[in-house]
Design a protein around this motif. Sequence first.
Motif, mmCIF file in Angstrom:
data_model
loop_
_atom_site.group_PDB
_atom_site.id
_atom_site.type_symbol
_atom_site.label_atom_id
_atom_site.label_comp_id
_atom_site.label_asym_id
_atom_site.label_seq_id
_atom_site.Cartn_x
_atom_site.Cartn_y
_atom_site.Cartn_z
ATOM 1 N N PRO A 164 -9.980 -27.997 11.586
ATOM 2 C CA PRO A 164 -8.957 -29.034 11.367
ATOM 3 C C PRO A 164 -8.382 -28.975 9.965
ATOM 4 O O PRO A 164 -9.114 -28.910 8.984
ATOM 5 N N HIS A 165 -7.072 -28.962 9.909
ATOM 6 C CA HIS A 165 -6.394 -28.731 8.629
ATOM 7 C C HIS A 165 -5.220 -29.703 8.515
ATOM 8 O O HIS A 165 -4.062 -29.329 8.713
ATOM 9 N N PRO A 166 -5.501 -30.968 8.177
ATOM 10 C CA PRO A 166 -4.415 -31.966 8.128
ATOM 11 C C PRO A 166 -3.403 -31.720 7.027
ATOM 12 O O PRO A 166 -2.302 -32.263 7.071
ATOM 13 N N LYS A 167 -3.748 -30.899 6.039
ATOM 14 C CA LYS A 167 -2.840 -30.652 4.920
ATOM 15 C C LYS A 167 -2.021 -29.376 5.088
ATOM 16 O O LYS A 167 -1.346 -28.954 4.158
ATOM 17 N N ALA A 194 5.971 -23.379 3.173
ATOM 18 C CA ALA A 194 5.448 -22.017 2.999
ATOM 19 C C ALA A 194 5.823 -21.234 4.244
ATOM 20 O O ALA A 194 5.194 -21.373 5.292
ATOM 21 N N TRP A 195 6.883 -20.444 4.131
ATOM 22 C CA TRP A 195 7.343 -19.650 5.269
ATOM 23 C C TRP A 195 6.638 -18.292 5.243
ATOM 24 O O TRP A 195 6.645 -17.586 4.228
ATOM 25 N N PHE A 196 6.066 -17.905 6.361
ATOM 26 C CA PHE A 196 5.428 -16.588 6.489
ATOM 27 C C PHE A 196 6.162 -15.800 7.567
ATOM 28 O O PHE A 196 6.282 -16.265 8.699
ATOM 29 N N MET A 231 -6.064 -19.211 9.102
ATOM 30 C CA MET A 231 -7.394 -19.182 8.476
ATOM 31 C C MET A 231 -7.276 -19.094 6.962
ATOM 32 O O MET A 231 -7.998 -19.781 6.223
ATOM 33 N N HIS A 232 -6.397 -18.252 6.490
ATOM 34 C CA HIS A 232 -6.174 -18.085 5.052
ATOM 35 C C HIS A 232 -5.797 -19.417 4.415
ATOM 36 O O HIS A 232 -6.357 -19.829 3.394
ATOM 37 N N ASP A 233 -4.843 -20.118 5.030
ATOM 38 C CA ASP A 233 -4.399 -21.388 4.463
ATOM 39 C C ASP A 233 -5.478 -22.458 4.582
ATOM 40 O O ASP A 233 -5.665 -23.280 3.670
ATOM 41 N N TYR A 234 -6.201 -22.462 5.687
ATOM 42 C CA TYR A 234 -7.300 -23.414 5.859
ATOM 43 C C TYR A 234 -8.312 -23.278 4.720
ATOM 44 O O TYR A 234 -8.725 -24.275 4.111
ATOM 45 N N LYS A 261 -11.010 -14.806 -2.558
ATOM 46 C CA LYS A 261 -11.998 -15.710 -1.970
ATOM 47 C C LYS A 261 -11.593 -16.170 -0.581
ATOM 48 O O LYS A 261 -12.384 -16.101 0.370
ATOM 49 N N VAL A 262 -10.340 -16.645 -0.430
ATOM 50 C CA VAL A 262 -9.967 -17.224 0.875
ATOM 51 C C VAL A 262 -9.871 -16.158 1.947
ATOM 52 O O VAL A 262 -10.182 -16.418 3.119
ATOM 53 N N ASP A 263 -9.466 -14.944 1.599
ATOM 54 C CA ASP A 263 -9.440 -13.887 2.604
ATOM 55 C C ASP A 263 -10.845 -13.461 2.993
ATOM 56 O O ASP A 263 -11.107 -13.129 4.153
ATOM 57 N N MET A 264 -11.774 -13.448 2.047
ATOM 58 C CA MET A 264 -13.140 -13.095 2.407
ATOM 59 C C MET A 264 -13.794 -14.183 3.250
ATOM 60 O O MET A 264 -14.549 -13.896 4.186
#
Length: 407
Positions: free
Chosen positions: A141-144, A184-186, A238-241, A269-272
Amino acid sequence: MGPRTVAKLLEFEQNAVPAVNRLRQLRSEARGGSPAGSDEEIRLAVDAVCAAVEGLQGLMTERQIAATCADLRIWQAAGCEGVPHFDSTRDAVPAPEDGEAAAFVGPVTLPNSDRHDVHIEAFSVIREDPDSTPLLQATYPHPKAVFQSTRLLSASRGLREGNCVVFFPENIPAATRCTDQNFAWFFFNRHTEIYAHTLAITERLCGPGSPFAGEDELVSADVGAEDTYQARCVWGYMHDYFHHTGPRPLDQHLAIKTTWRPGLLEELKVDMKSAIACFEEKVPYGEIVFEYILLERLLRYPAQPEPLRNFDAGTGFALGTWLASQGLFTRDDQGRSVLGTKGRIVESVRELVRLIEEIEATEDDAAYRSGAVDFLFGTLLRRPEAKPDRYGGPLAPLNLWGSEVHV
């Protein structure tokens, strides 16, 4: 998309994109001393860009159109010199809803594309969230979440020529510092072509098949374009979470974490953390995403032009140094680069994440920044020898990356 939106996207491609490309061409010719790039021609080219933007009601909000034209006029009045400040435009760019189209016109730095100059660019997108969004939101869950999975539809030269897949507010030159990431457009449909390049680099460095010990073939090879898009969207989620986890969540520490050295450790860190989750948990397309993360960051990013000035290349060299120090990134007797088993890599990078988050737990900003710099240059990268280099290369042997890197 309704017919009005389709018509506006076509108008954008036929009017805004050529007008922006023409402005870029004239400014380049002016710098080269060509009479074709006269002040008057450049002024008229800006007029053409403004006219194109003013006709985009329905694709851009009225606020975004007004802000873009106002910022363009201010820059035009200053003689179109230097890097323009587009604070008003930055604050007016929307975060499109799922299924909604959007567009941007203005100056933007393009990671892994233009390396030096900042140009006025134009690009349009349509947001298309992955099919697995409900499952991801239920499990992680990622409310932000403020990022948008999009397909790039049309774009000016700068974006078309490079490998940029991101557009953040901090990429828009402005006089004021960005403290909130409102969008944040990807551009995840670009990953099909980009990953084909990654697979080619992997084969040249490591030989055919899988570079991971104990495996014959990569599960991420020969994946269709639609599944590639869906999997790349999962990686993005996942990266953004994971950006919003740990002792210093990104949204609460944006200013310091978008500086170069703490930011490099943050990205690593976030990618790992994403790779660990993809290996150990039931993440949609997890096996594919795991390979995306490792091979993109470890092998393709360091092959970017001018890697000592490239942020993503720095993360790849840092990861390679860490894995090499654990005996998980080596060269065999045939001169090929070899990776350890995925399980051993996961255990290794789990420790790397722990060390980075230990630094993040430092409450004082100055002490945190100092700790990040010391760890980065004491453990992972060499210090830069001269400006404008950001670092001096990996602490691991450079030949692990073969002839793919030029430092």
